[in-house]
Each structure stands twice: as structure tokens, then as C-alpha cells.
Design a protein around this motif. Structure first.
Motif, PDB file in Angstrom:
ATOM      1  N   THR A  69       0.847  -1.197   0.000  1.00  0.00           N
ATOM      2  CA  THR A  69       0.000   0.000   0.000  1.00  0.00           C
ATOM      3  C   THR A  69       0.881   1.245   0.000  1.00  0.00           C
ATOM      4  O   THR A  69       2.013   1.220   0.483  1.00  0.00           O
ATOM      5  CB  THR A  69      -0.918   0.020   1.232  1.00  0.00           C
ATOM      6  N   PRO A  70       0.390   2.356  -0.557  1.00  0.00           N
ATOM      7  CA  PRO A  70       1.211   3.575  -0.643  1.00  0.00           C
ATOM      8  C   PRO A  70       1.479   4.196   0.722  1.00  0.00           C
ATOM      9  O   PRO A  70       0.665   4.074   1.650  1.00  0.00           O
ATOM     10  CB  PRO A  70       0.373   4.495  -1.526  1.00  0.00           C
ATOM     11  N   ASP A  71       2.600   4.886   0.840  1.00  0.00           N
ATOM     12  CA  ASP A  71       2.959   5.552   2.096  1.00  0.00           C
ATOM     13  C   ASP A  71       2.009   6.695   2.418  1.00  0.00           C
ATOM     14  O   ASP A  71       1.915   7.137   3.568  1.00  0.00           O
ATOM     15  CB  ASP A  71       4.396   6.082   2.021  1.00  0.00           C
ATOM     16  N   THR A  72       1.319   7.195   1.413  1.00  0.00           N
ATOM     17  CA  THR A  72       0.433   8.351   1.606  1.00  0.00           C
ATOM     18  C   THR A  72      -0.933   7.990   2.181  1.00  0.00           C
ATOM     19  O   THR A  72      -1.737   8.875   2.461  1.00  0.00           O
ATOM     20  CB  THR A  72       0.223   9.073   0.263  1.00  0.00           C
ATOM     21  N   LYS A  73      -1.191   6.689   2.330  1.00  0.00           N
ATOM     22  CA  LYS A  73      -2.509   6.259   2.821  1.00  0.00           C
ATOM     23  C   LYS A  73      -2.706   6.681   4.270  1.00  0.00           C
ATOM     24  O   LYS A  73      -1.746   6.960   5.000  1.00  0.00           O
ATOM     25  CB  LYS A  73      -2.621   4.734   2.720  1.00  0.00           C
ATOM     26  N   ASN A  74      -3.963   6.696   4.702  1.00  0.00           N
ATOM     27  CA  ASN A  74      -4.294   6.847   6.119  1.00  0.00           C
ATOM     28  C   ASN A  74      -4.641   5.474   6.686  1.00  0.00           C
ATOM     29  O   ASN A  74      -5.364   4.696   6.058  1.00  0.00           O
ATOM     30  CB  ASN A  74      -5.485   7.786   6.324  1.00  0.00           C
ATOM     31  N   THR A  75      -4.102   5.190   7.857  1.00  0.00           N
ATOM     32  CA  THR A  75      -4.362   3.901   8.506  1.00  0.00           C
ATOM     33  C   THR A  75      -5.216   4.135   9.743  1.00  0.00           C
ATOM     34  O   THR A  75      -4.860   4.935  10.608  1.00  0.00           O
ATOM     35  CB  THR A  75      -3.044   3.212   8.904  1.00  0.00           C
ATOM     36  N   TRP A  76      -6.334   3.422   9.795  1.00  0.00           N
ATOM     37  CA  TRP A  76      -7.239   3.503  10.946  1.00  0.00           C
ATOM     38  C   TRP A  76      -7.204   2.148  11.656  1.00  0.00           C
ATOM     39  O   TRP A  76      -7.549   1.118  11.067  1.00  0.00           O
ATOM     40  CB  TRP A  76      -8.669   3.811  10.508  1.00  0.00           C
ATOM     41  N   LEU A  77      -6.814   2.147  12.894  1.00  0.00           N
ATOM     42  CA  LEU A  77      -6.684   0.911  13.660  1.00  0.00           C
ATOM     43  C   LEU A  77      -7.696   0.902  14.790  1.00  0.00           C
ATOM     44  O   LEU A  77      -7.769   1.854  15.574  1.00  0.00           O
ATOM     45  CB  LEU A  77      -5.258   0.786  14.204  1.00  0.00           C
ATOM     46  N   PHE A  78      -8.464  -0.177  14.865  1.00  0.00           N
ATOM     47  CA  PHE A  78      -9.442  -0.339  15.940  1.00  0.00           C
ATOM     48  C   PHE A  78      -9.128  -1.631  16.691  1.00  0.00           C
ATOM     49  O   PHE A  78      -8.862  -2.667  16.085  1.00  0.00           O
ATOM     50  CB  PHE A  78     -10.867  -0.392  15.383  1.00  0.00           C
ATOM     51  N   SER A  79      -9.188  -1.562  18.010  1.00  0.00           N
ATOM     52  CA  SER A  79      -8.814  -2.713  18.825  1.00  0.00           C
ATOM     53  C   SER A  79      -9.543  -2.648  20.160  1.00  0.00           C
ATOM     54  O   SER A  79      -9.864  -1.564  20.655  1.00  0.00           O
ATOM     55  CB  SER A  79      -7.298  -2.726  19.041  1.00  0.00           C
ATOM     56  N   ALA A  80      -9.791  -3.831  20.729  1.00  0.00           N
ATOM     57  CA  ALA A  80     -10.412  -3.881  22.056  1.00  0.00           C
ATOM     58  C   ALA A  80      -9.365  -3.772  23.149  1.00  0.00           C
ATOM     59  O   ALA A  80      -9.637  -3.313  24.253  1.00  0.00           O
ATOM     60  CB  ALA A  80     -11.214  -5.171  22.223  1.00  0.00           C
TER      61      ALA A  80
END
Length: 574
Positions: free
Chosen positions: A174-185
Motif C-alpha cells: 500500500t502507498p505511504d500516503t494512505k491513512n491507517t485507521w486501527l481499531f482494537s479492544a
């Protein structure tokens, strides 16, 4: 309390959400959606399962993705097929009145060629499990270079399931410019590592305290002998006639065994574990979601990502070794603000684990007593009367049959009729629970059922080269004897556990079952010897031997013998 409209979502999206039945956003949705709608920053959301995380990331994702483009702009990664399908379905429902997206679910156990075809038609959003996505990447059937948003849902579960290397590989495409959204309990060390390696200055949001449990879950435990866990489970189920529940076991074999025992005892139950084919898993889950199945017995891994509404109870046949597993198990109930009950079945020596979980979750555990036979009978009788009161009468179709019914019952008074009708169901439970012992274990580790498993029998005495040094308890020995030879505890007398060996007594007519049953068994990698002995010191032994084989050991469950359909399956701890 804010509305969905006040969060900045597009009008069509708000209309879709309201049509589904969402009225007000949950805390995670209220706080996350405005931040994610900006679409210009990495994000970490920490919240317990059942708090509405799918809508928290799904709604802003749908608002940001351009439906006019045919390239893939968003990737959602989920730990299991069930959760992936659920997310894809939710995204389609959310966008029904908004935009015409092509949302493709990519997962194992289904035709990969069909999934490739759907992706190549132009999928703006792909929801995938890591393993199947790696397959598509290796086949060069998917292009992740246009990805703008990556969502890692249930990140802790994916890492617990061993997907760390897969995630690394996927994110590298995936490109470095992406936004990463992480969800965790939860926020274990591995999740923090992903934040460090793949995210830049993320916005961090915690809803509720870290490692705290859902406040709507009532945490209980019952303390029983190991051998009494199944009878205690039956009483709990009988004491809750309207239960819609999940039962967790540590291993696949235990899961199948408990499910089969429940079905044999006429409970509406089935199993979900890794040895099932995808078609079998789908069938079981369809039955459970439609509530035609009342009780689902599952392993931790198989139940990952299950999001079924209105589960009333989660029952743990054992305390899991990892804190996160207990959190995810109990989180299957009390979803979307509803109430739920979690019940851990423990022995006295496991009480310390309960105290540790209680301290970590910051949620009190209450000791629940296993219901008595009289309590169960009363509960079942009242449940039957409630059904009678609430049943819908089809006046038109039953009318022609009523004269014959009235004629048959004309000699009975109203009280007599009620008593006889109630007894149809009541007698079955009364017969089963008449003189039923108290299964609750006291502070010294004893229960009033102790004598039930240690009756003195005039029969044969056996030597076995397993004992306390092997982690054996009397309940373990009873289960081992039962599952290898078919000799149940009704035919077993005194059990004497020593350090490296033990003795047990069985009725004389069961001797051959023991000798034949224990042929070809290993336990923890060493051969098991079971021999008849007539002397108290274990001398003068004669008889056969059998290897009792299993994989990684786990208290309270046993592999079946080699001619059984579960033979040669190595046990796993989850």
C-alpha cells in the motif's frame, strides 16, 4: 446527546443510518466520526467489542470514498471470514440510500476465481481476511497501489491469530500516503508495534478505560469439581429456558464433545471449530443467527468476530490462559448497549485466575451457585406456563378440532386440567433432578457430589502410570477412562491419585472394556500402562497397555480413541 446529522455525515448517509434503526451514535461513533471525516490523519480507536466500531469507521469511509472512480480506494482487514462478511454487509446497508459502491468481500473457504472476477470489475472498497488477500496479491489479481484508507479492525485479534507477517506483507503493497485507521479492544505490545512501524502521529481515542470490561456485562463464576462441569452446565441451561448463548471450550475436541453431549441430551446445540468445512461453518452460523439454534459451542479462534445480536449468556467451560481471550469471549454478549451475562465454570484452584481477571477488568465477579434440582424444576414449570399464556391461538383453524378435545377432557376440573398439562413437561425434569446432589464446591474443594464419583465398588482394581505429577485430578481421570474405554463414572469406584501413578476401581463386567480401551494411548508423549492389580501396593499386576495420545495438554478434555472420528487430531490451546 448528539445526532448522526450533527457529526458532519452526508445527508444520504444519515438517512440510510436512520432507516436501519440507528437513532443516536454510540460514544465511539460520536468521537471518532468527526475526526475520521477529515480524512487526513492516522487514527487509533480503543474500545471494547460491541460498542459500534463498524459504524465508527464505516460511515466516514463511505463518505470519503469516491463512487465515480472504479479503482480500489479503501481496504478493510478483519481477522475472520464471519467478521469480514458482516462488515461488508453493514457497509452495503449503510450506503443503500447514499451511493452505489462495489464492495467486495475477500475471504478463504469460497471460490477465489469468483472473488477475483468481482475485484476486477472495479471494487472501490475491499473487505478481506489477511490469508486470502495474500493469495490474491501473490496471483497479482489485486492492485493496492491506489489505496487511500486502510482499516485494521479487531487488530489485537488478528495478531493473536498469528497474522503479523501477513499484515506486514499487505501493508508493504500500500502507498505511504494512505491513512491507517486501527481499531482494537485491547492494546498489547504487538498492536503498539504496528502503530510505531506503520502510522505517523495517529490521533488516539480511548472510549472507557483500557483493559476494562463492558459495564453491561454481569460477570459470574461457579465453582465445581472438574468432573461436575458438564452436569453443572446442564443445570445452568435448564435454569435459563430462554437462553441464547455461546459456550466456549479451549480445544476443538472439547468443543465437539460438549456439543455432541448436549445434542444427545436433547439440547438445541451445535459446534463451531476449525475442523469444520466452510460449508459446515456457514450452516451452523446461519442457524445461530436466525435463532433456530439456541446454543453454540465454540473455540476461541472459531468464534472470532462473531457479532450476533441479543446473545444472553456467554459460558466459559474453562478460564482462558490469555486475558484478551476472556475479554473477547465475554464481549460476544451485551452488544449495542444491551445487558448480558458471562459465567466462568472453575475449580477451586482456578479461583486465583478469576481474581486476576477481576482486577484487570476492574469489574467485580460474583459467585453464582449452581441451581438445585428443585430450582430448575420450578423455573421450567413457570417457563412452560408463560408459553401457554403467550401462545398465539389460531382460532379459525383449531375450531373444528375443539369439540373432540372438549369431549376428551370433559371429566376434568380446571385445577386437574392445569396440573395434568403442567406435568407433561414437569415430570421429565422432576425425574431427572429427583435427589440431585449439590454440585457447588466449598472452600476446601469438596462438594456434596464427592461420594457420587468415589463409590466403593466390589470389582477389579487397576493400576495406571499417570498421577498428580501429570497434572491429573480425579475429574480428569474420570474423563480419561470414559473417553478411552466408554466406562462411565457410574461403574467407577474409588480413585487414588499418587505422584507418578494412580489406582482406580471398576465393576468386574467392565474389566475387558478397560483393558481393550487403553490399548495404543500416549499421554504427554509417553506410553500409558493400565493393568489389573489385586494388591494395595500395586504388585501382582497383569493386563494390557494402551497409548493415550494427544497434543499440547490442557486440563479437562481428552482425545478420542483411534477408531473414533476425532482420532489423530492434535489438540491446540487457544
Amino acid at each position: 446527546m448528539k445526532s448522526f446529522e450533527s457529526l458532519g455525515l452526508s445527508k444520504g448517509l444519515v438517512e440510510s443510518v436512520l432507516q436501519i434503526g440507528f437513532e443516536t451514535p454510540t460514544p465511539i461513533q460520536e468521537k471518532a466520526i468527526p475526526v475520521l471525516l477529515n480524512g487526513n490523519r492516522d487514527f487509533v480507536g480503543l474500545a471494547q467489542t460491541g460498542t459500534g466500531k463498524t459504524a465508527a469507521f464505516g460511515l466516514p469511509l463511505l463518505d470519503l470514498v469516491d463512487d465515480a472512480r472504479r479503482d480500489t480506494q479503501a481496504l478493510v482487514l478483519a481477522p475472520t471470514r464471519e467478521l469480514g462478511l458482516q462488515i461488508a454487509n453493514d457497509l452495503e446497508n449503510f450506503s443503500e440510500k447514499f451511493k452505489a459502491f462495489n464492495i467486495v468481500a475477500v475471504y478463504g473457504g469460497s471460490s477465489i476465481s469468483e472473488q477475483i472476477r468481482k475485484v476486477k470489475k472495479g471494487a472501490q472498497i475491499i473487505v478481506a481476511t489477511p490469508g486470502r488477500l495474500i493469495d490474491l496479491i501473490d496471483r497479482k489479481a489485486i492492485n493496492l497501489s491506489t489505496i487511500q484508507y486502510v482499516v485494521l479492525d479487531e487488530a489485537d485479534e488478528m495478531l493473536n491469530m498469528g497474522f503479523k507477517e501477513d499484515l506486514d506483507k499487505i501493508l508493504s503493497f500500500t502507498p505511504d500516503t494512505k491513512n491507517t485507521w486501527l481499531f482494537s479492544a485491547t492494546m498489547p505490545r504487538e498492536v503498539k508495534s504496528i502503530m510505531k512501524n506503520y502510522m505517523s502521529d495517529p490521533f488516539e481515542l480511548t472510549v472507557g478505560e483500557q483493559n476494562t470490561g463492558n459495564v453491561n456485562i454481569e460477570h459470574n463464576y461457579v465453582m465445581v469439581q472438574e468432573r461436575d462441569k458438564y452436569p453443572a452446565l446442564k443445570r445452568i441451561l435448564d435454569d435459563n429456558p430462554d437462553i441464547f448463548g455461546l459456550i466456549f471450550c479451549r480445544t476443538r475436541i472439547d468443543t465437539q464433545r460438549i456439543a455432541e453431549m448436549l445434542m444427545k441430551d436433547s439440547y438445541n446445540a451445535d459446534a463451531l471449530h476449525g475442523d469444520l468445512t466452510q460449508q459446515q461453518r456457514d450452516r451452523v452460523m446461519m442457524k445461530f443467527r436466525s435463532r433456530t439454534l439456541q446454543i453454540l459451542v465454540a473455540t476461541d479462534v472459531a468464534a472470532r468476530g462473531i457479532d450476533v445480536e441479543d446473545i444472553t449468556h456467554v459460558i466459559h467451560m474453562n478460564i482462558p490462559d490469555e486475558m484478551e481471550f476472556y475479554t473477547h469471549r465475554s464481549g460476544r454478549t451485551a452488544r449495542a448497549g444491551k445487558k448480558g451475562i458471562s459465567i466462568a465454570m472453575i475449580t477451586r484452584r482456578e479461583l486465583g485466575k478469576v481474581k486476576q481477571i477481576e482486577k484487570t477488568l476492574k469489574s467485580p465477579f460474583k459467585r453464582m451457585m449452581v441451581p438445585t434440582g428443585a430450582n430448575v424444576c420450578q423455573k421450567q414449570l413457570l417457563a412452560l406456563m408463560h408459553k401457554v399464556r403467550e401462545v398465539k391461538v389460531n382460532e379459525e383453524e383449531i375450531a373444528e378440532f375443539l369439540p373432540a378435545v372438549y369431549e376428551e377432557l370433559k371429566d376434568l376440573t380446571k385445577p386437574e386440567l392445569i396440573k395434568r398439562f403442567a406435568s407433561i413437561e414437569f415430570n421429565r425434569f422432576l425425574d431427572y433432578y429427583r435427589n440431585a446432589p449439590d454440585l457447588n464446591q466449598d472452600d476446601r474443594g469438596r462438594s456434596s457430589s464427592d461420594g457420587e464419583g468415589e463409590r466403593y465398588i466390589t470389582g477389579s482394581r487397576f493400576f495406571i502410570n499417570l498421577g498428580k505429577m501429570d497434572g491429573m485430578e480425579k475429574g480428569d481421570m474420570l474423563a480419561l477412562i470414559d473417553e478411552t474405554s466408554g466406562v462411565t463414572k457410574q461403574h467407577i469406584g474409588r480413585i487414588e491419585l499418587k505422584g507418578a501413578y494412580s489406582f482406580f476401581e471398576v465393576e468386574k463386567e467392565k474389566v475387558n472394556d478397560i483393558v481393550n480401551g487403553f490399548q495404543g494411548i500416549e499421554y504427554k508423549g509417553r506410553q500409558v500402562r493400565v493393568e489389573v492389580t489385586e494388591r494395595k501396593d500395586g504388585g501382582g499386576r497383569e493386563g494390557g497397555s494402551r497409548d493415550y495420545k494427544r497434543g499440547k495438554p490442557s486440563t479437562g478434555g481428552y482425545a478420542k480413541k483411534s477408531n473414533n472420528k476425532y482420532a489423530d487430531q492434535k489438540r491446540k490451546r487457544y
